[in-house]
Each structure stands twice: as structure tokens, then as C-alpha cells.
Design an enzyme around this catalytic site. Structure first.
Site, PDB file in Angstrom:
ATOM      1  N   ARG A  55     -11.440   0.463  11.127  1.00 43.97           N
ATOM      2  CA  ARG A  55     -10.492   0.686  12.017  1.00 43.97           C
ATOM      3  C   ARG A  55     -10.814   1.559  13.387  1.00 43.97           C
ATOM      4  O   ARG A  55     -10.113   1.346  14.335  1.00 43.97           O
ATOM      5  CB  ARG A  55      -9.354   1.506  11.368  1.00 43.97           C
ATOM      6  CG  ARG A  55      -8.593   0.819  10.333  1.00 43.97           C
ATOM      7  CD  ARG A  55      -7.751   1.334   9.110  1.00 43.97           C
ATOM      8  NE  ARG A  55      -6.572   2.055   9.715  1.00 43.97           N
ATOM      9  CZ  ARG A  55      -5.758   2.735   9.004  1.00 43.97           C
ATOM     10  NH1 ARG A  55      -6.171   3.066   7.853  1.00 43.97           N
ATOM     11  NH2 ARG A  55      -4.513   3.211   9.685  1.00 43.97           N
ATOM     12  N   GLN A  87       2.970   8.630  13.132  1.00 44.28           N
ATOM     13  CA  GLN A  87       2.361   8.718  11.817  1.00 44.28           C
ATOM     14  C   GLN A  87       0.919   7.594  11.890  1.00 44.28           C
ATOM     15  O   GLN A  87       0.059   7.626  11.068  1.00 44.28           O
ATOM     16  CB  GLN A  87       3.142   7.909  10.749  1.00 44.28           C
ATOM     17  CG  GLN A  87       4.529   8.689  10.646  1.00 44.28           C
ATOM     18  CD  GLN A  87       5.533   7.555   9.909  1.00 44.28           C
ATOM     19  OE1 GLN A  87       5.359   7.267   8.800  1.00 44.28           O
ATOM     20  NE2 GLN A  87       6.459   6.855  10.873  1.00 44.28           N
ATOM     21  N   HIS A 105      -0.301  12.554  10.606  1.00 48.90           N
ATOM     22  CA  HIS A 105      -1.181  11.999   9.468  1.00 48.90           C
ATOM     23  C   HIS A 105      -2.507  11.755  10.074  1.00 48.90           C
ATOM     24  O   HIS A 105      -3.409  11.314   9.394  1.00 48.90           O
ATOM     25  CB  HIS A 105      -0.653  10.588   9.125  1.00 48.90           C
ATOM     26  CG  HIS A 105       0.688  10.527   8.508  1.00 48.90           C
ATOM     27  ND1 HIS A 105       1.395   9.441   8.351  1.00 48.90           N
ATOM     28  CD2 HIS A 105       1.254  11.637   7.789  1.00 48.90           C
ATOM     29  CE1 HIS A 105       2.437   9.545   7.545  1.00 48.90           C
ATOM     30  NE2 HIS A 105       2.431  10.928   7.409  1.00 48.90           N
ATOM     31  N   THR A 172       8.815   1.947  12.356  1.00 48.58           N
ATOM     32  CA  THR A 172       8.304   2.724  11.374  1.00 48.58           C
ATOM     33  C   THR A 172       9.398   2.007  10.069  1.00 48.58           C
ATOM     34  O   THR A 172      10.658   1.846  10.297  1.00 48.58           O
ATOM     35  CB  THR A 172       8.340   3.959  11.258  1.00 48.58           C
ATOM     36  OG1 THR A 172       7.883   4.438   9.830  1.00 48.58           O
ATOM     37  CG2 THR A 172       9.940   4.661  11.459  1.00 48.58           C
TER      38      THR A 172
HETATM   39  C1  BV8 Z   1       3.211  14.223   0.867  1.00 46.55           C
HETATM   40  C2  BV8 Z   1      -2.716   7.877   7.198  1.00 46.55           C
HETATM   41  C3  BV8 Z   1       3.714  16.645  -0.044  1.00 46.55           C
HETATM   42  C4  BV8 Z   1      -4.141   7.331   6.551  1.00 46.55           C
HETATM   43  C5  BV8 Z   1      -0.694   7.663   5.720  1.00 46.55           C
HETATM   44  C6  BV8 Z   1       9.543  11.237  -2.180  1.00 46.55           C
HETATM   45  C7  BV8 Z   1       9.921   9.917  -2.276  1.00 46.55           C
HETATM   46  C8  BV8 Z   1       8.671   9.187  -2.772  1.00 46.55           C
HETATM   47  C9  BV8 Z   1       7.345   9.060  -2.759  1.00 46.55           C
HETATM   48  C10 BV8 Z   1       7.007  10.550  -2.126  1.00 46.55           C
HETATM   49  C11 BV8 Z   1       8.046  11.450  -1.896  1.00 46.55           C
HETATM   50  N1  BV8 Z   1       7.443  12.411  -1.248  1.00 46.55           N
HETATM   51  C12 BV8 Z   1       6.103  12.257  -1.157  1.00 46.55           C
HETATM   52  C13 BV8 Z   1       5.816  11.108  -2.000  1.00 46.55           C
HETATM   53  C14 BV8 Z   1       4.590  10.445  -2.172  1.00 46.55           C
HETATM   54  C15 BV8 Z   1       4.083   9.551  -0.722  1.00 46.55           C
HETATM   55  C16 BV8 Z   1       4.959   8.563  -0.340  1.00 46.55           C
HETATM   56  O1  BV8 Z   1       5.696   8.504   0.440  1.00 46.55           O
HETATM   57  N2  BV8 Z   1       4.626   7.510  -0.993  1.00 46.55           N
HETATM   58  C17 BV8 Z   1       5.309   6.093  -0.518  1.00 46.55           C
HETATM   59  C18 BV8 Z   1       4.503   5.180  -0.477  1.00 46.55           C
HETATM   60  C19 BV8 Z   1       6.304   5.886  -1.292  1.00 46.55           C
HETATM   61  N3  BV8 Z   1       3.848  10.613   0.534  1.00 46.55           N
HETATM   62  C20 BV8 Z   1       2.905  11.322   0.515  1.00 46.55           C
HETATM   63  O2  BV8 Z   1       1.855  11.491  -0.179  1.00 46.55           O
HETATM   64  C21 BV8 Z   1       2.505  12.517   1.681  1.00 46.55           C
HETATM   65  N4  BV8 Z   1       2.403  13.802   1.396  1.00 46.55           N
HETATM   66  O3  BV8 Z   1       4.442  13.935   0.601  1.00 46.55           O
HETATM   67  O4  BV8 Z   1       2.767  15.641   0.464  1.00 46.55           O
HETATM   68  C22 BV8 Z   1       4.550  17.382   1.189  1.00 46.55           C
HETATM   69  C23 BV8 Z   1       5.609  16.926   1.652  1.00 46.55           C
HETATM   70  C24 BV8 Z   1       6.586  17.374   2.393  1.00 46.55           C
HETATM   71  C25 BV8 Z   1       5.843  18.811   3.177  1.00 46.55           C
HETATM   72  C26 BV8 Z   1       4.756  19.096   2.425  1.00 46.55           C
HETATM   73  C27 BV8 Z   1       4.143  18.773   1.310  1.00 46.55           C
HETATM   74  C28 BV8 Z   1       1.403  11.811   2.624  1.00 46.55           C
HETATM   75  C29 BV8 Z   1       1.672  10.546   3.005  1.00 46.55           C
HETATM   76  C30 BV8 Z   1       0.824   9.912   4.361  1.00 46.55           C
HETATM   77  C31 BV8 Z   1      -0.325   9.215   3.912  1.00 46.55           C
HETATM   78  N5  BV8 Z   1      -1.024   8.879   5.090  1.00 46.55           N
HETATM   79  N6  BV8 Z   1      -1.582   7.290   6.905  1.00 46.55           N
HETATM   80  C32 BV8 Z   1      -3.968   5.739   7.136  1.00 46.55           C
HETATM   81  O5  BV8 Z   1      -3.418   5.588   8.063  1.00 46.55           O
HETATM   82  O6  BV8 Z   1      -4.863   5.163   6.447  1.00 46.55           O
HETATM   83  S1  BV8 Z   1       0.745   6.888   5.529  1.00 46.55           S
HETATM   84  C33 BV8 Z   1       0.739   5.408   6.478  1.00 46.55           C
HETATM   85  O7  BV8 Z   1       1.414   4.741   5.822  1.00 46.55           O
HETATM   86  C34 BV8 Z   1       1.172   5.438   7.903  1.00 46.55           C
HETATM   87  O8  BV8 Z   1       0.498   6.547   8.535  1.00 46.55           O
HETATM   88  C35 BV8 Z   1       2.673   5.453   7.753  1.00 46.55           C
HETATM   89  O9  BV8 Z   1       3.219   6.929   7.572  1.00 46.55           O
HETATM   90  C36 BV8 Z   1       2.794   4.442   6.568  1.00 46.55           C
HETATM   91  C37 BV8 Z   1       3.215   3.084   7.168  1.00 46.55           C
HETATM   92  O10 BV8 Z   1       4.357   3.217   7.296  1.00 46.55           O
HETATM   93  P1  BV8 Z   1       4.732   2.517   8.947  1.00 46.55           P
HETATM   94  O11 BV8 Z   1       3.561   3.482   9.940  1.00 46.55           O
HETATM   95  O12 BV8 Z   1       6.222   2.494   8.991  1.00 46.55           O
HETATM   96  O13 BV8 Z   1       4.110   1.077   8.876  1.00 46.55           O
HETATM   97  P2  BV8 Z   1       4.861  -0.236   8.148  1.00 46.55           P
HETATM   98  O14 BV8 Z   1       3.881  -1.072   8.156  1.00 46.55           O
HETATM   99  O15 BV8 Z   1       5.178   0.425   6.873  1.00 46.55           O
HETATM  100  O16 BV8 Z   1       6.126  -0.658   8.857  1.00 46.55           O
HETATM  101  C38 BV8 Z   1       6.334  -1.234   9.981  1.00 46.55           C
HETATM  102  C39 BV8 Z   1       7.408  -1.240  10.627  1.00 46.55           C
HETATM  103  O17 BV8 Z   1       7.439  -1.768  12.043  1.00 46.55           O
HETATM  104  C40 BV8 Z   1       8.135  -2.147   9.933  1.00 46.55           C
HETATM  105  O18 BV8 Z   1       9.665  -1.850   9.795  1.00 46.55           O
HETATM  106  C41 BV8 Z   1       8.299  -3.466  11.001  1.00 46.55           C
HETATM  107  O19 BV8 Z   1       9.598  -3.970  10.829  1.00 46.55           O
HETATM  108  C42 BV8 Z   1       8.446  -2.798  12.123  1.00 46.55           C
HETATM  109  N7  BV8 Z   1       7.452  -3.626  13.279  1.00 46.55           N
HETATM  110  C43 BV8 Z   1       6.233  -4.354  13.152  1.00 46.55           C
HETATM  111  N8  BV8 Z   1       6.026  -4.855  14.388  1.00 46.55           N
HETATM  112  C44 BV8 Z   1       7.067  -4.248  15.272  1.00 46.55           C
HETATM  113  C45 BV8 Z   1       7.893  -3.396  14.614  1.00 46.55           C
HETATM  114  N9  BV8 Z   1       8.793  -2.584  15.149  1.00 46.55           N
HETATM  115  C46 BV8 Z   1       9.019  -2.812  16.635  1.00 46.55           C
HETATM  116  N10 BV8 Z   1       8.173  -3.725  17.191  1.00 46.55           N
HETATM  117  C47 BV8 Z   1       7.204  -4.449  16.788  1.00 46.55           C
HETATM  118  N11 BV8 Z   1       6.497  -5.107  17.674  1.00 46.55           N
END
Ligand code: BV8
Length: 230
Positions: A55, A87, A105, A172
Site C-alpha cells: 500500500r 481514518q 488511524h 465512510t
Molecule cells: C478501539 C488502519 C478501543 C489500518 C483501521 C463497538 C462496536 C463494535 C466493535 C467495536 C466497538 N468498539 C471497538 C470495536 C472494535 C473495532 C471495530 O470497530 N470493529 C468493527 C470491524 C466492528 N474497533 C477497533 O478496534 C478500534 N479501536 O476501539 O479501541 C478504544 C475506543 C475508543 C477510545 C479509546 C479506545 C480501532 C479501529 C481502527 C482499525 N484500523 N485502519 C489500515 O488501514 O490497514 S480501520 C480501517 O477500516 C479504516 O481506517 C477505516 O476506519 C475502516 C474502513 O472503513 P471506511 O474507511 O469507511 O471504508 P469502507 O471501505 O468500509 O467504506 C467505504 C465507504 O465509502 C462506503 O460507505 C462506500 O459507499 C463509500 N464510497 C466508496 N466510493 C465512494 C464512496 N463515497 C463517496 N465517493 C466515492 N467515490
């Protein structure tokens, strides 16, 4: 007007950076959540490095798009009243001219030393396990926040959300926390909220207004509205 903008992979999609939902969130057959974890790094550091080295190398082949550039134009107008919380770990916001960018992130172009906790700008591979330039130990990892790790500068983000007049989420899916919880936190503090996304996200219903379309088209139009005093 104080504005906080949250961006995700969708804002970089038109630049050719794959989103997490593309390819069904798989990388070389690995579920992203399986390579972007400290456990995966402990078990298979070479596999995880290959994921991020690929990447990082791909950044040279992509350019900012009209959505990134429109946000840079908005910063010229709002100055310190604008904060872009991303992010994304790519550098397209900065290459478009944005300076008030917070990578919650982490960043591909930064390496973190697990021995001295120092950070160093890094454009090359980490898969050959180079020594840390400051402490000499071969303990450099990608400076990104993996699943299960605490995102960067959460206190600064929360303070900005509390003081904002407007919160805008761009590209997002609302699938990953704590970022997906920002809309609720903001509206809970009386902040107006707007979503600009290709499809409705998992939290669209929580926004005051949600517009669907390409970021490269929606964001310049929205920025013109703000610059026109809208
Ligand atoms: C944490 C870096 C504690 C690495 C990333 C509560 C409920 C459930 C689960 C959890 C919860 N709290 C915590 C969790 C666990 C977990 C989590 O959320 N799991 C998910 C899978 C359920 N979270 C964590 O572990 C986080 N840490 O919670 O620590 C804490 C919390 C608060 C305060 C203190 C401590 C850490 C999460 C970070 C992980 N690292 N990235 C890397 O990049 O390799 S996350 C990574 O995935 C990205 O950074 C981003 O955050 C995520 C992907 O999401 P998006 O960016 O939205 O991308 P995606 O492909 O999903 O969607 C794209 C969107 O764009 C779509 O909607 C699409 O329609 C749209 N789109 C597409 N093309 C276009 C467009 N829109 C407009 N124009 C276009 N052309």
C-alpha cells in the site's frame, strides 16, 4: 463556522486507492481485520509488512482528486475553524494542500519503533526489518492503528466535536468504531451533521442530512455552499 470533517476510504476511491469494502474487504484472501491486528503482526510480521509495503508503494501511483482539493480550498477560507479527521493512512489530503489533518488511524509514510517508541518518516519497505534510525534496534512497525488498538489523539477529536458548529462525514461506511460513533457524539452536543457518501452508511439515519453520490462531485458542491455563506 467551526467545522469537523471525518473522511474514510471512499474519499480516496476516485484516486484509485481501494476501499475496505472493495474486493469484499479481502487482501490476498486475508480478511483485512486479520492482517490489521497486533496478533497478526506477532504471528506473521512478514505477511503484515507485505500488506503495508504494497500500500505504501502504491501511493506513488495515485493523486488527490477534486474532493481532497475542495477540502484544501475550504481550509484556506476557514483556517483553524476546520479540522479534517481522517481514518485513511494515505497522504492525499496533505498532497492536495490540507495542513489541518489528523490521522486517527496512523499513516503509511511513518514508522513506529517498538523499542524506543520513536516515530520516523518512512517511504520505503519495512519488510526487510531495517534498524530504527534513532535507537538502532530492528523494531520498526507500520505507524498505523490496528483493530484492538486505541486510535490516535482521541481527546483532541472529542474536544473538536464538542466545539463544532457542523460535523461532515465523507466516504465512510460507519462500520468501524470509535469513528462510526462521532455523529452521535456530535449531535449529542448540538452540532449539525451531514453525510456525503456513495451509498447510505450504517449510521446514515443518525445524520440531520445525508446526500448520496461521488465524493469528487458532492464535496466541491458542498464547499461552494459553505464559501457562499450557506
Ligand atoms: C478501539 C488502519 C478501543 C489500518 C483501521 C463497538 C462496536 C463494535 C466493535 C467495536 C466497538 N468498539 C471497538 C470495536 C472494535 C473495532 C471495530 O470497530 N470493529 C468493527 C470491524 C466492528 N474497533 C477497533 O478496534 C478500534 N479501536 O476501539 O479501541 C478504544 C475506543 C475508543 C477510545 C479509546 C479506545 C480501532 C479501529 C481502527 C482499525 N484500523 N485502519 C489500515 O488501514 O490497514 S480501520 C480501517 O477500516 C479504516 O481506517 C477505516 O476506519 C475502516 C474502513 O472503513 P471506511 O474507511 O469507511 O471504508 P469502507 O471501505 O468500509 O467504506 C467505504 C465507504 O465509502 C462506503 O460507505 C462506500 O459507499 C463509500 N464510497 C466508496 N466510493 C465512494 C464512496 N463515497 C463517496 N465517493 C466515492 N467515490
Amino acid at each position: 463556522m467551526r467545522v469537523v470533517v471525518l473522511t474514510g476510504a471512499g474519499i480516496s476511491a476516485e484516486s484509485g486507492v481501494p476501499t475496505f469494502r472493495d474486493a469484499d474487504g479481502l487482501w490476498e484472501g486475508h480478511r483485512v481485520e486479520d492482517v490489521a491486528t497486533p496478533e497478526a503482526y506477532a504471528a506473521q510480521p512478514a505477511v503484515v509488512h507485505r500488506f503495508y509495503d504494497a500500500r505504501r508503494a502504491a501511493l506513488a501511483g495515485v493523486e488527490p482528486n477534486p474532493a481532497h482539493r475542495a477540502l484544501a480550498r475550504l481550509e484556506e477560507h476557514l483556517g483553524d475553524d476546520l479540522l479534517v479527521v481522517t481514518q485513511n493512512i494515505d497522504d492525499l489530503h496533505e498532497r492536495a494542500g490540507s495542513t489541518r489533518v489528523l490521522h486517527m488511524h496512523g499513516e503509511l509514510l511513518s514508522a513506529l519503533c517498538r523499542a524506543c517508541e520513536g516515530r520516523v518518516r518512512w517511504a520505503g519497505d519495512l519488510g526487510d526489518f531495517p534498524d530504527c534510525p534513532s535507537c538502532g534496534v530492528s523494531a520498526l512497525r507500520p505507524d498505523v492503528v490496528w483493530f484492538g488498538e486505541i486510535p490516535y489523539q482521541m481527546d483532541r477529536i472529542q474536544e473538536a466535536l464538542e466545539r463544532a458548529d457542523l460535523f461532515v462525514s465523507i466516504g465512510t461506511s460507519g462500520a468501524v468504531y470509535p469513528a462510526a460513533g462521532f455523529v452521535q457524539y456530535a449531535s449529542g452536543h448540538g452540532v449539525r451533521t451531514l453525510e456525503l457518501n456513495l451509498q447510505p452508511s450504517e449510521v446514515s439515519r443518525l445524520f440531520h442530512e445525508a446526500r448520496q453520490g461521488l465524493a469528487g462531485e458532492l464535496v466541491p458542491v458542498w464547499v461552494e455552499e459553505v464559501l457562499a455563506g450557506g
